[in-house]
Scaffold this motif. Sequence first.
Motif, PDB file in Angstrom:
ATOM      1  N   GLU A  41      10.067 -39.607  -8.657  1.00 44.50           N
ATOM      2  CA  GLU A  41      10.643 -38.574  -7.782  1.00 44.50           C
ATOM      3  C   GLU A  41      11.495 -37.646  -8.618  1.00 44.50           C
ATOM      4  O   GLU A  41      12.269 -38.097  -9.465  1.00 44.50           O
ATOM      5  CB  GLU A  41      11.489 -39.294  -6.707  1.00 44.50           C
ATOM      6  CG  GLU A  41      12.325 -38.400  -5.834  1.00 44.50           C
ATOM      7  CD  GLU A  41      11.512 -37.476  -4.963  1.00 44.50           C
ATOM      8  OE1 GLU A  41      11.420 -36.264  -5.302  1.00 44.50           O
ATOM      9  OE2 GLU A  41      10.960 -37.937  -3.939  1.00 44.50           O
ATOM     10  N   ASP A  42      11.365 -36.337  -8.397  1.00 49.14           N
ATOM     11  CA  ASP A  42      12.100 -35.381  -9.227  1.00 49.14           C
ATOM     12  C   ASP A  42      13.406 -34.954  -8.555  1.00 49.14           C
ATOM     13  O   ASP A  42      14.323 -34.497  -9.230  1.00 49.14           O
ATOM     14  CB  ASP A  42      11.230 -34.160  -9.549  1.00 49.14           C
ATOM     15  CG  ASP A  42      10.843 -33.412  -8.302  1.00 49.14           C
ATOM     16  OD1 ASP A  42      10.572 -34.076  -7.276  1.00 49.14           O
ATOM     17  OD2 ASP A  42      10.819 -32.158  -8.322  1.00 49.14           O
TER      18      ASP A  42
ATOM     19  N   ASN B 103      11.193 -39.211 -13.439  1.00 48.71           N
ATOM     20  CA  ASN B 103      11.350 -37.880 -12.830  1.00 48.71           C
ATOM     21  C   ASN B 103      10.036 -37.122 -12.641  1.00 48.71           C
ATOM     22  O   ASN B 103       9.978 -36.136 -11.929  1.00 48.71           O
ATOM     23  CB  ASN B 103      12.318 -37.051 -13.645  1.00 48.71           C
ATOM     24  CG  ASN B 103      13.755 -37.456 -13.350  1.00 48.71           C
ATOM     25  OD1 ASN B 103      14.061 -37.910 -12.235  1.00 48.71           O
ATOM     26  ND2 ASN B 103      14.629 -37.366 -14.346  1.00 48.71           N
ATOM     27  N   ASN B 104       8.990 -37.578 -13.324  1.00 49.94           N
ATOM     28  CA  ASN B 104       7.678 -36.952 -13.080  1.00 49.94           C
ATOM     29  C   ASN B 104       6.571 -37.900 -13.514  1.00 49.94           C
ATOM     30  O   ASN B 104       6.836 -38.969 -14.086  1.00 49.94           O
ATOM     31  CB  ASN B 104       7.566 -35.608 -13.807  1.00 49.94           C
ATOM     32  CG  ASN B 104       7.735 -35.741 -15.303  1.00 49.94           C
ATOM     33  OD1 ASN B 104       6.985 -36.484 -15.955  1.00 49.94           O
ATOM     34  ND2 ASN B 104       8.719 -35.051 -15.848  1.00 49.94           N
TER      35      ASN B 104
ATOM     36  N   MET C 236       5.748 -32.432  -8.002  1.00 49.12           N
ATOM     37  CA  MET C 236       6.685 -32.659  -9.109  1.00 49.12           C
ATOM     38  C   MET C 236       6.320 -31.762 -10.286  1.00 49.12           C
ATOM     39  O   MET C 236       5.170 -31.371 -10.431  1.00 49.12           O
ATOM     40  CB  MET C 236       6.595 -34.125  -9.571  1.00 49.12           C
ATOM     41  CG  MET C 236       7.247 -35.091  -8.616  1.00 49.12           C
ATOM     42  SD  MET C 236       7.071 -36.752  -9.210  1.00 49.12           S
ATOM     43  CE  MET C 236       5.335 -36.965  -9.203  1.00 49.12           C
ATOM     44  N   PRO C 237       7.326 -31.462 -11.156  1.00 48.80           N
ATOM     45  CA  PRO C 237       6.996 -30.681 -12.347  1.00 48.80           C
ATOM     46  C   PRO C 237       6.235 -31.524 -13.377  1.00 48.80           C
ATOM     47  O   PRO C 237       6.209 -32.742 -13.260  1.00 48.80           O
ATOM     48  CB  PRO C 237       8.374 -30.249 -12.872  1.00 48.80           C
ATOM     49  CG  PRO C 237       9.315 -31.279 -12.338  1.00 48.80           C
ATOM     50  CD  PRO C 237       8.766 -31.764 -11.040  1.00 48.80           C
ATOM     51  N   LYS C 238       5.655 -30.839 -14.369  1.00 55.16           N
ATOM     52  CA  LYS C 238       4.885 -31.455 -15.479  1.00 55.16           C
ATOM     53  C   LYS C 238       3.625 -32.166 -15.009  1.00 55.16           C
ATOM     54  O   LYS C 238       2.522 -31.768 -15.341  1.00 55.16           O
ATOM     55  CB  LYS C 238       5.761 -32.407 -16.298  1.00 55.16           C
ATOM     56  CG  LYS C 238       6.800 -31.672 -17.122  1.00 55.16           C
ATOM     57  CD  LYS C 238       7.515 -32.617 -18.060  1.00 55.16           C
ATOM     58  CE  LYS C 238       8.645 -31.898 -18.793  1.00 55.16           C
ATOM     59  NZ  LYS C 238       9.506 -32.826 -19.506  1.00 55.16           N
TER      60      LYS C 238
ATOM     61  N   GLY D 168       1.982 -33.754 -11.361  1.00 52.45           N
ATOM     62  CA  GLY D 168       2.127 -34.007  -9.935  1.00 52.45           C
ATOM     63  C   GLY D 168       1.634 -35.387  -9.574  1.00 52.45           C
ATOM     64  O   GLY D 168       1.048 -36.103 -10.396  1.00 52.45           O
TER      65      GLY D 168
END
Lengths: 561, 142
Positions: free
Chosen positions: B12-13, B38-39, B68-70, B72
């Motif tokens: 989870e970001d 975080n990703n 999410m960034p980077k 998903g």
Amino acid sequence: MFKGIFNRLYRINIGTRTAFSFLAVVIVSLFFSVAALLLLEYSKKIDTKISDKYRPVISALKDYQSQIETTILLSSDISSQYNEKKRRVLTKQLDRTYNEKKLTVIGMSQEASMEGIRLNVIEIDGKFQKIMEKERAILALMKGPEDYNDKEKLRVSRLINDEIEILNNPLSAKLEETSMEAIYIFRKLEAQKYASYRTLSYLLVVMIVIIIVVSIFSIYITQETIIKPIKEISGILDELSEGKVLTFQSEVYRNDEIGTMIESAKKVAAGFKTKTEVANAIGKGNYLINVPLLSKSDKLGKALVEMRNNLQKAKETEEKSRLELQEYTAILEKKNQELDQFAYVASHDLKSPLRGIHNLTDWIQEELGDNLQGASLGYFNMLKGRVQRMESLINALLKYARSGKTLTEQRILPSKDSIIHVLKRINPPNNIAIYFEETLPTVFGNKKDFETVLYAFITNAIKHNEKADRIVNITFKEQGSEIAFCITDNGPGIEQEYHQKIFGIFQTLNRKDEVENLGAGLAIARKIIVEYGGSIWLESELGKGASFYFTWPKDNVTKLV
Amino acid sequence: MNEKIINILLIEDDEVDVMNVKRAFKKNNITNPLVVANNGLDALLYLRKTQHEKPSELPRIILLDLNMPKMGGIEFLKELRHDEHLKNLSVFIMTTSNEDRDKIDAYNLNVAGYILKPLSMDRFIEAVSTLNNYWKLCEFPD
């Protein structure tokens, strides 16, 4: 039968032909006129001759004859009886009158044809000279009445008289003959005169006959060689002008004016045909075709050129605007897609921070526990309420952005099944009566799309109604290639000024903080219906319920294929 | 049986969401160790490293966010299912996305469940409690 002659005639111009026939008529008339004039002159001459010469000769001859007869009668009377008066008359006649008459006859009969009469008169005169001598002898012998008493003298006188009688017999015969001859000559001349008159009348008859024949022949030739071809040409030109034919075909081949006319008509027809072909080609969109101009001032040709150029320009403009429209439509579609995408992404991204705010509010409330009281507690709850409404709005926006015509799973849908399915989903309270017909039509489309639309209308009909016994009526009507559905309620009704507004997104006529009522359902329904090519409208008055209409495509066979 | 502690990986970001999960765990007295990535990329690195070094600590349950960034969520799932050692892990999607497309993609990649993050804390705590009951009930290979 005159084909050969006609074909030969066709090589000569009508003008020349007319001139020739006119000349022929003039020559014939001239000939006949001259002949008639000559004949008239001739008979006039005879007439003059008769009246000038023969009639006087005959009368002079008669005078001469009677003169001789008178003298003989007188001398015979005198020879036996004295009569002074007769004696004087005889003397006078013997001396003067006789010679006068004789010279008149001779002078008048100088004409060659009267040579015989003249000679006869001379001969008669010779013989009469002898008679006159005897008569003079009687006159000399019997001078007075006393001489008649002398028997010797009377005897001699009678003897002389007898001699006169003897001489007179052949003389009177000769006279008679001469007179007859004169009459014969006269008759002969008369006959000549009548003959010339007869000839003249024959001539006139012949002339009239010739003129009639020539006229009939020329009328026939004119009819055959001029009027008939002209009629034929004008008939073809008529057909040409009525647009029945485009070619000019004639069997006649000639060098005269009619031939020239046919050639001109052929050119006109050929011009028409070419123009028609060109016009057809232009009509079919061939704007590169060359319009053949018949002359510098070919108005039809110029008109065609102008038409072609204008059509070409119009087509170019049309093509340009079509391309522009296509481009514009593509851009619009792209923009719409971008907008939907934007709404989706934006609302999605908006949701995370919103949830964060909500969570943090919860935690603060939790931490503060009982310390949070009075107005602050109320504000906290209002804050949470607003955040929840915002999430609902974002969800609705997402739904709206995602809604529209689903291109997959397009099939025939029994609308009744869909209505029942939707009603099960809504699960309406017991105090609502929902009516729909036993047989409802089948429609064509995506099941989910159709049911979304039905759901929006039916919930809309239920939601705003606060009466004790709520009624919803679902009816339909065929409208060309579409079915018009009508959802009627006995709710509060909608004022005319809001009829268009309520189909806009988040347009609701109730208070903003009612979470249940977001005003997205009808907007989504409208978006779907419009994308299916249908329309949506409503009939309502405040306090009299509302009828919502929408059209949906029929289950057309063509759409199945 | 209950003594068996399962590691849980949360991917989870959003920091608040991480806190949210932690709070929900606390409320439900869930003691399972919770690892946070975080990703997707970080998560994969962590999983591979753990699988390699301490396979006993490898989380059997993954709570996965989608946006999410980077890397998903869906992308991460694809990588995971292609990995011979990791493809059998149970994955629960916890997301705000209510899109059919996302749901279909997720279930095609064999997720154990698709949970929409509710707005209110109470409902989320309930959801986590249910999840806890679920994985407590399940038996996993050693």
